[in-house]
Design a protein around this motif. Structure first.
Motif, mmCIF file in Angstrom:
data_model
loop_
_atom_site.group_PDB
_atom_site.id
_atom_site.type_symbol
_atom_site.label_atom_id
_atom_site.label_comp_id
_atom_site.label_asym_id
_atom_site.label_seq_id
_atom_site.Cartn_x
_atom_site.Cartn_y
_atom_site.Cartn_z
ATOM 1 N N ASN A 1 -16.348 -6.682 2.569
ATOM 2 C CA ASN A 1 -15.681 -5.634 1.799
ATOM 3 C C ASN A 1 -15.427 -4.466 2.748
ATOM 4 O O ASN A 1 -16.219 -3.530 2.827
ATOM 5 C CB ASN A 1 -16.558 -5.212 0.617
ATOM 6 C CG ASN A 1 -15.876 -4.162 -0.259
ATOM 7 O OD1 ASN A 1 -14.763 -3.719 0.025
ATOM 8 N ND2 ASN A 1 -16.537 -3.770 -1.332
ATOM 9 N N THR A 2 -14.341 -4.561 3.498
ATOM 10 C CA THR A 2 -14.072 -3.544 4.508
ATOM 11 C C THR A 2 -13.757 -2.187 3.890
ATOM 12 O O THR A 2 -13.948 -1.156 4.538
ATOM 13 C CB THR A 2 -12.904 -3.965 5.417
ATOM 14 O OG1 THR A 2 -11.731 -4.187 4.624
ATOM 15 C CG2 THR A 2 -13.250 -5.237 6.171
ATOM 16 N N MET A 3 -13.285 -2.172 2.655
ATOM 17 C CA MET A 3 -12.995 -0.899 2.008
ATOM 18 C C MET A 3 -14.278 -0.126 1.737
ATOM 19 O O MET A 3 -14.253 1.107 1.678
ATOM 20 C CB MET A 3 -12.219 -1.120 0.704
ATOM 21 C CG MET A 3 -10.785 -1.590 0.916
ATOM 22 S SD MET A 3 -9.820 -0.472 1.974
ATOM 23 C CE MET A 3 -9.719 0.972 0.921
ATOM 24 N N PHE B 1 -14.754 1.651 4.851
ATOM 25 C CA PHE B 1 -13.728 2.694 4.927
ATOM 26 C C PHE B 1 -14.160 3.936 4.147
ATOM 27 O O PHE B 1 -14.107 5.059 4.668
ATOM 28 C CB PHE B 1 -12.411 2.150 4.365
ATOM 29 C CG PHE B 1 -11.321 3.176 4.216
ATOM 30 C CD1 PHE B 1 -10.566 3.583 5.307
ATOM 31 C CD2 PHE B 1 -11.039 3.736 2.973
ATOM 32 C CE1 PHE B 1 -9.561 4.534 5.170
ATOM 33 C CE2 PHE B 1 -10.037 4.681 2.834
ATOM 34 C CZ PHE B 1 -9.290 5.083 3.931
ATOM 35 N N HIS B 2 -14.589 3.748 2.921
ATOM 36 C CA HIS B 2 -15.016 4.888 2.107
ATOM 37 C C HIS B 2 -16.321 5.487 2.635
ATOM 38 O O HIS B 2 -16.509 6.709 2.596
ATOM 39 C CB HIS B 2 -15.176 4.449 0.649
ATOM 40 C CG HIS B 2 -13.885 4.093 -0.022
ATOM 41 N ND1 HIS B 2 -12.840 4.982 -0.153
ATOM 42 C CD2 HIS B 2 -13.457 2.934 -0.594
ATOM 43 C CE1 HIS B 2 -11.831 4.401 -0.769
ATOM 44 N NE2 HIS B 2 -12.177 3.157 -1.050
ATOM 45 N N ARG C 1 0.818 -1.219 0.000
ATOM 46 C CA ARG C 1 0.000 0.000 0.000
ATOM 47 C C ARG C 1 0.845 1.260 0.000
ATOM 48 O O ARG C 1 0.434 2.293 -0.532
ATOM 49 C CB ARG C 1 -0.926 -0.004 1.230
ATOM 50 C CG ARG C 1 -1.902 1.155 1.283
ATOM 51 C CD ARG C 1 -2.822 1.034 2.476
ATOM 52 N NE ARG C 1 -2.128 1.197 3.742
ATOM 53 C CZ ARG C 1 -1.885 2.385 4.308
ATOM 54 N NH1 ARG C 1 -2.289 3.499 3.706
ATOM 55 N NH2 ARG C 1 -1.260 2.464 5.453
ATOM 56 N N LYS D 1 -8.209 -4.689 5.433
ATOM 57 C CA LYS D 1 -7.933 -4.944 4.030
ATOM 58 C C LYS D 1 -6.443 -5.234 3.813
ATOM 59 O O LYS D 1 -6.070 -6.120 3.030
ATOM 60 C CB LYS D 1 -8.366 -3.720 3.199
ATOM 61 C CG LYS D 1 -7.901 -3.717 1.755
ATOM 62 C CD LYS D 1 -8.565 -4.794 0.933
ATOM 63 C CE LYS D 1 -8.184 -4.648 -0.546
ATOM 64 N NZ LYS D 1 -8.811 -5.687 -1.384
ATOM 65 N N LEU E 1 -9.532 -0.102 7.013
ATOM 66 C CA LEU E 1 -8.423 -0.118 6.060
ATOM 67 C C LEU E 1 -7.398 -1.181 6.445
ATOM 68 O O LEU E 1 -6.884 -1.917 5.592
ATOM 69 C CB LEU E 1 -7.763 1.260 6.021
ATOM 70 C CG LEU E 1 -6.557 1.421 5.093
ATOM 71 C CD1 LEU E 1 -6.997 1.377 3.636
ATOM 72 C CD2 LEU E 1 -5.827 2.735 5.383
#
Length: 307
Positions: A273-275, A278-279, A83, A196, A193
């Motif tokens: 879908n942890t992102m 996050f978003h 990342r 992920k 985050l």
């Protein structure tokens, strides 16, 4: 002729881009999202535009300083994480010594600029934020405890305090309530985050909560901190109107329910879908502070603080 090809010379634009990347511009977006509404609420209207511009500029310099120095210290971590592998020091596109000097200079300039254009209190808060982020979070907490982001996140709460003090020269209860909103919001936002990029953090030896705890334990903490965020946002009700309260309630319920859904999926062993969370957490914070900004300009306080 030598068979070894020389690396192409870097253009001035590439050099400038590398230094800008050191400041982590996307992280600085939080400054814009939270500082302006804090200033509007402090003024109960629109402060002088020059004051807003100067506060944002000084705050951006301070945040850039903290982020650049963080990149300098964490270069070894960044180089082994997918990342962060594209960061300037991880790619050796900037000499470490230059990055250190750059970060220190930004910090000194931010202090002087805020002192001249706003007041000494705001300038001191900015420098205190830099020092806390570097010496407490980056050097002490980050590599030693899974509680790192909880207490390290205090640095990210300071833009609202700096914005409030720039307008009033003081720190009052509404500023502390906004501080609390960001404080409780930061862990679930960051843990999503980290879930992920769990393998990245593990490879770098950073004990983020998702590295040392089960996914179910992490999402349970996300639920707790998400609702704490919502409750803290409602502490601003006495100094706002139905506009902010309505936005805070609606977006807060959405945020809390989403956190519960995330935990429910994990508890049942499903794929998450942890992102997405996050978003969504970014959007939640934006909605709350935009609602606060609108309310500060056009709304009237319902109750007012009782003391």
């Amino acid at each position: 002729m030598s068979a070894v090809a020389q690396a192409p010379a870097r253009t001035p634009r590439q050099v400038v881009g590398a230094y800008v990347a050191l400041t982590k511009p996307r992280v600085i977006e939080l400054l814009l999202i939270t500082t302006i509404p804090a200033m509007l609420l402090a003024e109960r209207g629109l402060p002088p535009l020059w004051l807003i511009a100067c506060t944002l500029a000084g705050g951006t310099l301070a945040a850039g300083s903290a982020n650049a120095l963080n990149c300098y210290i964490d270069a070894d971590i960044d180089s082994v994480m997918k990342r962060t592998g594209a960061r300037p020091l991880a790619k050796n596109s900037i000499p470490p010594r230059n990055a250190l000097i750059f970060g220190v200079v930004l910090g000194v300039v931010s202090f002087a600029f805020l002192w001249i254009t706003t007041n000494l209190m705001s300038a001191v808060f900015a420098v205190a934020t830099i020092l806390f982020y570097i010496f407490v979070y980056t050097l002490v907490l980050k590599r030693r405890t899974s509680q790192n982001i909880i207490w390290g996140g205090l640095a990210g709460c300071m833009p609202v305090v700096i914005g409030w003090s720039a307008v009033t020269g003081t720190v009052e209860l509404p500023a502390l309530a906004m501080f609390g909103v960001i404080f409780f919001w930061t862990p679930p936002h960051t843990w999503a985050l980290a879930m992920k990029f769990k393998e990245d953090y593990a490879r770098a030896g950073v004990p983020m909560l998702p590295v040392v705890a089960t996914a179910q334990q992490v999402t349970r903490q996300i639920v707790i901190y998400s609702w704490a965020t919502v409750l803290c946002s409602l502490l601003l009700a006495p100094v706002t109107s139905w506009i902010y309260v309505g936005v805070a309630l609606a977006s807060g319920v959405w945020f809390g329910v989403f956190a519960h859904r995330l935990h429910g999926v994990v508890r049942k062993g499903g794929s998450t879908n942890t992102m997405k969370f996050f978003h969504m957490s970014n959007l939640y914070l934006t909605l709350v502070f935009c609602g606060l900004a609108v309310d500060a300009v056009v709304g009237l306080p319902v109750l007012g603080w009782p003391f």
